[in-house]
Design a protein around this motif. Sequence first.
Motif, PDB file in Angstrom:
ATOM      1  N   ARG A  25     -74.122  -9.946  54.603  1.00  0.00           N
ATOM      2  CA  ARG A  25     -73.469  -9.505  53.375  1.00  0.00           C
ATOM      3  C   ARG A  25     -74.161  -8.270  52.803  1.00  0.00           C
ATOM      4  N   GLU A  29     -72.363  -4.616  52.364  1.00  0.00           N
ATOM      5  CA  GLU A  29     -72.215  -4.007  51.042  1.00  0.00           C
ATOM      6  C   GLU A  29     -72.951  -2.680  50.956  1.00  0.00           C
ATOM      7  N   ASP A  30     -74.109  -2.591  51.628  1.00  0.00           N
ATOM      8  CA  ASP A  30     -74.824  -1.308  51.670  1.00  0.00           C
ATOM      9  C   ASP A  30     -74.018  -0.253  52.411  1.00  0.00           C
ATOM     10  N   GLY A  32     -70.828   0.014  52.248  1.00  0.00           N
ATOM     11  CA  GLY A  32     -69.680   0.440  51.454  1.00  0.00           C
ATOM     12  C   GLY A  32     -68.534  -0.545  51.372  1.00  0.00           C
ATOM     13  N   TRP A  33     -68.648  -1.686  52.051  1.00  0.00           N
ATOM     14  CA  TRP A  33     -67.598  -2.690  51.955  1.00  0.00           C
ATOM     15  C   TRP A  33     -67.671  -3.379  50.597  1.00  0.00           C
ATOM     16  N   THR A  34     -66.528  -3.736  50.050  1.00  0.00           N
ATOM     17  CA  THR A  34     -66.496  -4.403  48.750  1.00  0.00           C
ATOM     18  C   THR A  34     -66.874  -5.877  48.899  1.00  0.00           C
ATOM     19  N   GLY A  35     -67.284  -6.455  47.773  1.00  0.00           N
ATOM     20  CA  GLY A  35     -67.655  -7.860  47.800  1.00  0.00           C
ATOM     21  C   GLY A  35     -66.502  -8.758  48.210  1.00  0.00           C
ATOM     22  N   ALA A  36     -65.274  -8.423  47.758  1.00  0.00           N
ATOM     23  CA  ALA A  36     -64.107  -9.235  48.108  1.00  0.00           C
ATOM     24  C   ALA A  36     -63.826  -9.175  49.602  1.00  0.00           C
ATOM     25  N   GLU A  37     -63.957  -7.989  50.187  1.00  0.00           N
ATOM     26  CA  GLU A  37     -63.737  -7.848  51.625  1.00  0.00           C
ATOM     27  C   GLU A  37     -64.768  -8.639  52.424  1.00  0.00           C
ATOM     28  N   ASP A  39     -66.500 -11.263  51.342  1.00  0.00           N
ATOM     29  CA  ASP A  39     -66.273 -12.694  51.128  1.00  0.00           C
ATOM     30  C   ASP A  39     -65.163 -13.210  52.033  1.00  0.00           C
ATOM     31  N   THR A  40     -64.090 -12.446  52.133  1.00  0.00           N
ATOM     32  CA  THR A  40     -62.960 -12.864  52.968  1.00  0.00           C
ATOM     33  C   THR A  40     -63.360 -12.947  54.432  1.00  0.00           C
TER      34      THR A  40
END
Length: 208
Positions: A25, A29-30, A32-37, A39-40
């Motif tokens: 994770r 996120e580092d 550039g992916w969003t938290g929602a992406e 998590d899914t």
Amino acid sequence: MKPADQLSLFIRQGLQAGHSPETLRSALEDAGWTGAEVDTALAGWSDSGLGVPVPRPRASVPVREAVVHALLFLALVAVTWHLTSLGFRLIEIWVPDDTAGHRAGWAGSSMRWSMATLIVLAPLFLWLHLHAERAATGTDGLRRAPMRARIGALGLFLAALVLLGDAVAVVYAALSGDLTGQFLAKATLVAVVALLVLSYFRRFLDTG
């Protein structure tokens, strides 16, 4: 390759390499992916300690069930439309309005058309509803299906729009002095039907 597939492949390979979901994770996120992406994507895999990631069931729906739900939606739209239309004609008979023009011929034809439609489509809707409910109850994957949720959301949205439009029409009629008993009866019928549709489609968003 789609972004979702890229994420899924990365997480699978990362779990296979022994990295924890928290480490993956942070890396995503580092990047550039969003938290929602993230998590899914992480929700699609389970790190069960077997040494290999275990895929979780994804929401999906067979083509046959997609067709059933689409027909169910269209049948319900037709049934509610003609049920309301038939109710309007009966209200015009039971609650006459002297300010309205006489439309006996057109009203009779409209009633026959609505009754014919209801005779054909009401049983079809009932059969489709029972089929869809049996399938959803017996298959957790189908209850999570995106098609079912989308149709439920669309039905809720349209019913909410009808309720809002009905409320606006009542307020406008009151302000313009045209709020007759017949108009109020029709507006009440529309509100009741819309609320029933809202209640029905809420079940489609239940993924439990």
